[in-house]
Write an enzyme that holds these catalytic residues in place. Structure first.
Site, PDB file in Angstrom:
ATOM      1  N   ARG A  45       0.380  -1.138   0.417  1.00 20.50           N
ATOM      2  CA  ARG A  45       0.061   0.530  -0.020  1.00 20.50           C
ATOM      3  C   ARG A  45       0.991   1.105  -0.285  1.00 20.50           C
ATOM      4  O   ARG A  45      -0.097   2.288  -0.309  1.00 20.50           O
ATOM      5  CB  ARG A  45      -0.893  -0.495   0.850  1.00 20.50           C
ATOM      6  CG  ARG A  45      -2.107  -0.969   0.884  1.00 20.50           C
ATOM      7  CD  ARG A  45      -2.947  -0.335   2.177  1.00 20.50           C
ATOM      8  NE  ARG A  45      -3.975  -1.529   2.006  1.00 20.50           N
ATOM      9  CZ  ARG A  45      -5.563  -1.088   2.611  1.00 20.50           C
ATOM     10  NH1 ARG A  45      -5.990  -0.683   3.384  1.00 20.50           N
ATOM     11  NH2 ARG A  45      -6.399  -1.956   2.129  1.00 20.50           N
ATOM     12  N   SER A 166      -9.538  -4.694   6.387  1.00 21.38           N
ATOM     13  CA  SER A 166      -9.819  -4.087   5.035  1.00 21.38           C
ATOM     14  C   SER A 166      -9.107  -4.394   4.092  1.00 21.38           C
ATOM     15  O   SER A 166      -9.880  -4.514   2.077  1.00 21.38           O
ATOM     16  CB  SER A 166      -9.478  -2.899   4.932  1.00 21.38           C
ATOM     17  OG  SER A 166      -8.484  -2.249   5.154  1.00 21.38           O
ATOM     18  N   ASP A 167      -8.158  -5.432   3.478  1.00 20.30           N
ATOM     19  CA  ASP A 167      -7.698  -6.108   2.607  1.00 20.30           C
ATOM     20  C   ASP A 167      -7.297  -7.089   2.267  1.00 20.30           C
ATOM     21  O   ASP A 167      -6.006  -7.421   2.650  1.00 20.30           O
ATOM     22  CB  ASP A 167      -6.593  -5.130   1.571  1.00 20.30           C
ATOM     23  CG  ASP A 167      -6.378  -5.041   0.532  1.00 20.30           C
ATOM     24  OD1 ASP A 167      -7.166  -5.448  -0.075  1.00 20.30           O
ATOM     25  OD2 ASP A 167      -5.284  -4.689  -0.062  1.00 20.30           O
ATOM     26  N   LEU A 168      -7.886  -8.260   3.246  1.00 17.45           N
ATOM     27  CA  LEU A 168      -7.928  -9.516   2.830  1.00 17.45           C
ATOM     28  C   LEU A 168      -7.417 -10.004   2.156  1.00 17.45           C
ATOM     29  O   LEU A 168      -8.329  -9.916   1.158  1.00 17.45           O
ATOM     30  CB  LEU A 168      -9.026 -10.650   4.171  1.00 17.45           C
ATOM     31  CG  LEU A 168      -8.362 -11.665   4.219  1.00 17.45           C
ATOM     32  CD1 LEU A 168      -6.665 -11.773   5.112  1.00 17.45           C
ATOM     33  CD2 LEU A 168      -9.161 -12.749   5.146  1.00 17.45           C
ATOM     34  N   ASN A 172      -1.486 -11.027   1.949  1.00 14.89           N
ATOM     35  CA  ASN A 172      -1.264 -10.460   3.451  1.00 14.89           C
ATOM     36  C   ASN A 172      -1.668 -11.966   4.469  1.00 14.89           C
ATOM     37  O   ASN A 172      -1.759 -11.273   5.702  1.00 14.89           O
ATOM     38  CB  ASN A 172      -2.624  -9.248   3.947  1.00 14.89           C
ATOM     39  CG  ASN A 172      -2.094  -7.666   2.641  1.00 14.89           C
ATOM     40  OD1 ASN A 172      -0.797  -7.727   2.463  1.00 14.89           O
ATOM     41  ND2 ASN A 172      -2.845  -7.207   2.678  1.00 14.89           N
TER      42      ASN A 172
END
Length: 236
Positions: A45, A166-168, A172
């Site tokens: 990110r 929020s961004d699985l 990650n």
């Protein structure tokens, strides 16, 4: 809760680990390069640097915007108080999850620099030793070596603790050399009341990321049977 140290009128140092002599220079890759401790870079990110130092192994991440906004504003955010900044919130959540014995990186510290009502920020966390992300493991043809049931069970532990990611996705989730499962990158994540809707959205997002990478890379060998194992572990 991270300790806030006002370095100057425009610079706030956030410290989660009081045992380390953290200062503002720790958040600059050039400082570590001068110490011959900069071991690599990466993407995510934000811009990412890996540090191998006498104090430990760390990851530095500069927060950056995504989407269309990034075309004209890459790295500044509206400032409404130190506890509303992204590094403070991520460090605080990491501290909470560590207290709950969830497998996440150890939080180290953050830096917030104010710029005319906006801020830029950087985060430092500890590196997960001898670990690779799910994407790399599958792309290397080792998906059969993964314990998909255990991966599902670990994600369930986060959901049972009310942890919304929020961004699985498959970048990650990390597996170390002892086959332990870790989850990383908690920017814009939170602890919230447990509800089946956001939990299912998390699971759906992970499945989409696996399907997307499977379409992109011929070597990305991910099967429906493995996903069934994942869901078996998740459902317990």
């Amino acid at each position: 809760m991270p300790q806030t140290i006002k370095v100057s009128p425009t610079v706030h140092l956030l410290q989660s680990d009081a045992t380390l002599p953290i200062n503002a220079s720790w958040f600059e890759p050039d400082f570590w390069q001068s110490q011959d401790a900069l071991s690599g870079t990466g993407n995510g990110r934000g811009a990412v640097w890996f540090i191998n130092s006498t104090f430990g192994d760390f990851v530095i991440r500069h927060y950056r915007r995504g989407g269309l906004v990034a075309k004209f504003n890459k790295s500044t955010f509206f400032y409404t108080g130190i506890k509303n900044t992204r590094p403070w919130q991520e460090l605080n959540l990491l501290e909470t999850m560590r207290a709950l014995k969830l497998p996440v990186p150890r939080p180290i510290g953050g830096l917030v620099t104010l710029v005319r009502g906006f801020y830029r920020s950087t985060l430092i966390t500890e590196t997960i030793p001898h670990a690779s992300d799910l994407f790399d493991i599958i792309k290397q043809g080792k998906s059969q070596d993964l314990n998909w049931t255990e991966i599902g069970a670990v994600i369930k532990r986060f959901h049972e603790a009310g942890i919304y990611h929020s961004d699985l996705n498959c970048h990650n989730i990390m597996i170390d050399r002892d086959s332990a499962v870790w989850v990383i990158d908690f920017d814009k994540c939170e602890q919230r009341p447990i509800h089946v809707t956001w939990q299912q959205n998390n699971i759906d997002r992970l499945k989409r990321s696996l399907d997307k990478e499977s379409e992109r890379h011929t070597s990305f060998d991910f099967s429906n049977a493995q996903w069934r194992d994942f869901m078996e572990g998740y459902r317990g």
